[in-house]
Motif scaffolding. Structure first.
Motif, short mmCIF file in Angstrom:
data_model
loop_
_atom_site.label_atom_id
_atom_site.label_comp_id
_atom_site.label_asym_id
_atom_site.label_seq_id
_atom_site.Cartn_x
_atom_site.Cartn_y
_atom_site.Cartn_z
N SER A 117 56.84 34.30 50.23
CA SER A 117 56.57 33.80 51.57
C SER A 117 57.85 33.25 52.20
O SER A 117 58.11 33.47 53.38
CB SER A 117 55.46 32.74 51.55
OG SER A 117 55.95 31.51 51.12
N ASN A 118 58.67 32.58 51.40
CA ASN A 118 59.95 32.09 51.92
C ASN A 118 60.81 33.24 52.45
O ASN A 118 61.40 33.16 53.52
CB ASN A 118 60.72 31.35 50.82
CG ASN A 118 60.65 29.85 51.00
OD1 ASN A 118 59.86 29.36 51.78
ND2 ASN A 118 61.48 29.14 50.26
N LEU A 119 60.86 34.31 51.67
CA LEU A 119 61.65 35.46 52.03
C LEU A 119 61.13 36.10 53.32
O LEU A 119 61.89 36.39 54.25
CB LEU A 119 61.61 36.48 50.88
CG LEU A 119 62.82 37.36 50.68
CD1 LEU A 119 64.08 36.52 50.51
CD2 LEU A 119 62.62 38.25 49.47
N ARG A 123 57.53 24.49 52.84
CA ARG A 123 58.83 25.13 52.63
C ARG A 123 59.10 26.15 53.73
O ARG A 123 60.22 26.31 54.20
CB ARG A 123 58.92 25.81 51.26
CG ARG A 123 58.98 24.89 50.07
CD ARG A 123 59.60 23.57 50.34
NE ARG A 123 61.05 23.62 50.48
CZ ARG A 123 61.78 22.59 50.84
NH1 ARG A 123 61.21 21.44 51.11
NH2 ARG A 123 63.09 22.72 50.94
N ALA A 124 58.04 26.87 54.14
CA ALA A 124 58.20 27.86 55.21
C ALA A 124 58.65 27.17 56.48
O ALA A 124 59.60 27.60 57.14
CB ALA A 124 56.89 28.60 55.44
N SER A 183 62.23 28.87 57.73
CA SER A 183 62.27 29.30 59.12
C SER A 183 63.61 28.97 59.77
O SER A 183 63.85 29.34 60.90
CB SER A 183 61.14 28.64 59.90
OG SER A 183 61.30 27.25 59.90
N ARG A 184 64.48 28.24 59.05
CA ARG A 184 65.78 27.89 59.63
C ARG A 184 66.95 28.42 58.84
O ARG A 184 68.10 28.13 59.15
CB ARG A 184 65.93 26.37 59.68
CG ARG A 184 64.98 25.71 60.62
CD ARG A 184 64.52 24.41 60.04
NE ARG A 184 63.19 24.12 60.56
CZ ARG A 184 62.85 22.96 61.06
NH1 ARG A 184 63.70 22.00 61.09
NH2 ARG A 184 61.64 22.77 61.51
N ILE A 202 68.89 34.63 51.77
CA ILE A 202 69.40 34.29 50.43
C ILE A 202 69.11 32.83 50.10
O ILE A 202 68.61 32.49 49.02
CB ILE A 202 70.92 34.56 50.34
CG1 ILE A 202 71.20 36.06 50.50
CG2 ILE A 202 71.47 34.06 49.01
CD1 ILE A 202 70.74 36.90 49.33
N SER A 203 69.38 31.95 51.08
CA SER A 203 69.11 30.53 50.85
C SER A 203 67.62 30.29 50.67
O SER A 203 67.20 29.50 49.83
CB SER A 203 69.61 29.69 52.03
OG SER A 203 71.00 29.82 52.15
N ALA A 204 66.80 31.01 51.49
CA ALA A 204 65.35 30.84 51.40
C ALA A 204 64.86 31.26 50.02
O ALA A 204 63.96 30.65 49.44
CB ALA A 204 64.66 31.66 52.49
N LEU A 205 65.48 32.33 49.49
CA LEU A 205 65.12 32.80 48.15
C LEU A 205 65.42 31.72 47.11
O LEU A 205 64.59 31.39 46.26
CB LEU A 205 65.92 34.06 47.85
CG LEU A 205 65.58 34.78 46.55
CD1 LEU A 205 64.36 35.65 46.77
CD2 LEU A 205 66.76 35.65 46.13
#
Lengths: 217, 230
Positions: B56-58, B118-119, B124-125, B129-132
């Motif tokens: 979901s982050n990705l 987290r999303a 969302s910002r 790569i960082s979200a992963l």
């Protein structure tokens, strides 16, 4: 009216469509496999009670359902046949009198009404106390092997706490009573059906697997 | 280069310790308290949560330029629900026995606010790569709390560790089960819902004790880090 105002709505619709497409595709991809796996598992549960050499028919599809007073869902009667002759029946029944919710049992019965074995398929009883009804936790459930409606005598068909013949799991009196009663109700239903049990049409249409308790609620 | 590395480190430190979803943010309590009766349950839900959180982050990070503020939350909910359903269906089709044991936990992941948080707060910002990294760090941080709580409750409640590991990891794992105490031993309270609350309370207290131990640290600095966390 500028297009800009509509941009968020369009984006949301797009995300929704994307999600729907992914899920629809995955559903098509997995549906048959899931049904197959469920059938395999249903058969595995049945054959644990009834060795494969006891039947040569399609046990998983040869069944009908009938409501039984005192039991939650209609009882499903699976019929095992060998060379076209009745071999044994397996009852899939649910009692709602457990300590914390429904308990689902499989009861395998010989043609003469003697119990081959009982297994708990699903339950939510207290871990460490009521969950000793599971075969992998204790042998308690095996005490029903060989029992029938007149063995023990009808007035002894109860947990010993209630003056019956069956062992009560300590600190799980309600669980014990629920299972003992459910097994007896199953035997009575088996008995009252008589020959109809073996002659009734199978209700199976296509691949239809009984949903789990958790998916019911 | 050096700055991204420091940022990565910060992400991991936040997820595992300083801003741990289970112990600090206290998010996702519903699955956390409900399923941690054994180590294996904790591990199973932990793995599923990590997977959903990373996906979901990705997805959120990739779509972040398309998703205007007005529709962010509904879009996140859609993405999370889709990911959870994908996991559920895939488990049922290809790892059927595993899905039997995890069956009820997987839909529970939807109720885990960590994922939405987290999303919203991170993915969302930030670039994918960082979200992963953030998904992995927060997910592993959450999973560790699940495992610790599960192990503690199982040990006190049943006297064993890693019971039924074979259900999750396959037949080879049967040997992992260690019965520390004789069969039938156990404090029932630990297995019941109150035991979950008490156990989590003790874990939170332990963490607080550990971060407050260096008394020599100047009080003002301590206050600053604490406000930064909230």
């Amino acid at each position: 009216m500028s297009l800009k105002r509509w941009k968020p709505a369009i984006a949301l619709i797009a995300v929704g469509l994307l999600a729907a497409t992914i899920l629809a595709g995955l559903d098509r991809l997995t549906r048959d496999r899931i049904a197959l796996e469920q059938e395999r598992r249903a058969l595995a549960a049945l054959t644990e009670l009834l060795p494969a050499e006891r039947f040569d028919n399609e046990l998983v599809t040869d069944w009908f359902e009938q409501p039984v007073t005192g039991l939650e869902r209609p009882v499903r009667f699976y019929r095992a046949r060998l060379d076209g002759q009745p071999s044994a029946a397996v009852l899939d029944l649910v009692t709602s009198r457990g300590y914390s919710g429904d308990i689902r049992l499989l009861v395998a019965i010989e043609t003469d009404g003697t119990i081959i074995g009982v297994r708990v398929l699903e339950h939510r009883e207290t871990p460490g106390l009521g969950d000793r009804i599971e075969i992998r936790r204790s042998d308690w459930i095996r005490q029903f092997d060989g029992a029938s409606l007149d063995h023990p005598a009808p007035d002894a068909w109860a947990p010993d706490r209630r003056g019956g013949q069956f062992d009560t799991l300590s600190n799980a009196t309600i669980t014990t009573a629920a299972i003992t009663d459910a097994v007896r109700l199953g035997l009575e239903a088996f008995d009252s059906l008589g020959d109809a049990l073996w002659t009734r049409e199978s209700e199976m249409q296509g691949l239809e697997i009984r949903p789990d308790l958790s998916q019911n609620s | 280069m050096d700055r991204t590395l420091t940022f990565r480190k910060l992400i991991w430190r936040q997820g595992l310790w300083q801003n741990n979803p289970g112990l600090v943010q206290l998010l996702g309590l519903c699955p956390l308290l409900a399923v941690t009766t054994t180590t294996v349950n904790g591990l199973g839900l932990g793995l599923a949560t990590i997977f959903v959180l990373v996906c979901s982050n990705l997805a959120v990070s990739l779509l972040r330029s398309t998703l205007q503020p007005e529709i962010r939350i509904p879009a996140f909910v859609l993405i999370i629900a889709t990911t959870v359903t994908v996991v559920d269906l895939s488990l049922q089709a290809w790892w059927h026995d595993l899905s039997r044991t995890l069956g009820i936990f997987v839909p529970l992941i939807v109720t885990n606010c960590t994922i939405l948080a987290r999303a919203e707060a991170f993915a969302s910002r930030q670039p994918p790569i960082s979200a992963l990294h953030d998904g992995l760090a927060q997910g592993i941080g959450f999973a560790l709390v699940l495992i610790a709580l599960g192990a503690g409750r199982e040990l006190i409640g049943q006297g064993s560790v890693f019971a039924d590991a074979d259900l999750l990891l396959g037949p080879w794992a049967e040997g992992l089960t260690v019965q520390m105490m004789p069969e039938g031993w156990g404090l029932l309270l630990a297995m019941l819902p109150p035991g979950a609350f008490i156990g989590l309370g003790l874990l939170v207290a332990l963490r607080q004790y550990l971060i407050q131990r260096p008394v020599a640290a100047p009080l003002t600095q301590d206050m600053n880090t604490r406000t930064a966390q909230t």
